[in-house]
Enzyme design. Structure first.
Site, PDB file in Angstrom:
ATOM      1  N   ASP A 256       0.848  -1.193   0.000  1.00  0.00           N
ATOM      2  CA  ASP A 256       0.000   0.000   0.000  1.00  0.00           C
ATOM      3  C   ASP A 256       0.882   1.242   0.000  1.00  0.00           C
ATOM      4  O   ASP A 256       2.084   1.180   0.285  1.00  0.00           O
ATOM      5  CB  ASP A 256      -0.907  -0.012   1.235  1.00  0.00           C
TER       6      ASP A 256
ATOM      7  N   GLU B 249      -7.886  -0.409   5.239  1.00  0.00           N
ATOM      8  CA  GLU B 249      -6.442  -0.606   5.065  1.00  0.00           C
ATOM      9  C   GLU B 249      -5.828  -1.212   6.318  1.00  0.00           C
ATOM     10  O   GLU B 249      -4.983  -2.106   6.241  1.00  0.00           O
ATOM     11  CB  GLU B 249      -5.777   0.725   4.709  1.00  0.00           C
TER      12      GLU B 249
END
Length: 220
Positions: free
Chosen positions: A81, A103
């Protein structure tokens, strides 16, 4: 190179951290979009992906990559990410794309977090980038007042934004986050806070920084 070219560079470099035959965790944002496009070149060599947002899920599926529900996965070797800021210890600010809660959920499944970013994201101290905080809407004003009272931060509601979870985002300016883990732990306990965008507990293990000289690898 342009910023977009730097993002493409680290997106491609991140393929080296994907473990063949396994499920890969995939984040959200413009840099991750480049990673997803690169991942499509080896889609037949992975078992699928766990995604942190609706947008990333749609992009993965458009490339023919199987997306698994996080609830069906017990662990993954790596989560890849981006970050809005990252310090020299691997702590990050994330949430510019409003996907911070999901996330963190996917990052929590991962044995290793690989951050991909351009060199402008590397900072000495977190806080120049406004800190995103996902909140239950009825608590937004209360949480904003508490940031001002406790940390001297000015929190504003991100206009027109509803997260994939149906919540609001506050962006907090005027912070200097010298103890990321302590602040993350504190703010996450406030009533109405779903997730604060400090990634201290789930900090990066590796950061791939796109620079004019190529990819710079930081290990924490």
């Amino acid at each position: 190179m342009t910023q977009d070219e730097l993002k493409a560079l680290v997106g491609q470099a991140a393929l080296a951290y994907v473990v063949p035959g396994t499920v890969v965790g995939v984040g959200t944002g413009s840099t991750v979009n480049h990673f997803i496009d690169a991942l499509a070149t080896m889609k037949d060599r992975i078992a699928g992906a766990v995604s942190s947002s609706v947008a990333s899920t749609e992009r993965l599926r458009a490339h023919g990559i199987t997306v698994l529900d996080a609830a069906t996965v017990t662990s993954i070797p790596v989560y890849i990410d981006g970050a809005d800021e990252i310090d020299h210890s691997g702590h990050m600010i994330k949430g510019g794309g409003a996907a911070l809660t999901r996330e963190k959920i996917v990052a929590d499944l991962a044995e290793r977090f690989v951050c991909i970013a351009d060199e402008s994201k590397l900072v000495e101290v977190l806080g120049s980038y406004p800190l995103p905080v996902e909140v239950i809407p009825m608590a937004a004003a209360q949480v904003a007042r508490r940031f001002e009272r406790q940390y001297g931060g000015q929190a504003t509601l991100r206009a027109g934004v509803v997260t994939d979870n149906g919540n609001a985002i506050l962006d907090v300016r005027g912070l200097r986050i010298t103890e990321p883990l302590a602040m993350e732990t504190e703010v996450n306990q406030w009533p109405g806070v779903v997730t604060v965008g400090i990634f201290g507990r789930h900090r990066a293990s590796v950061c791939l920084l796109g620079t004019a000289a190529g990819v710079r690898t930081l290990t924490f």
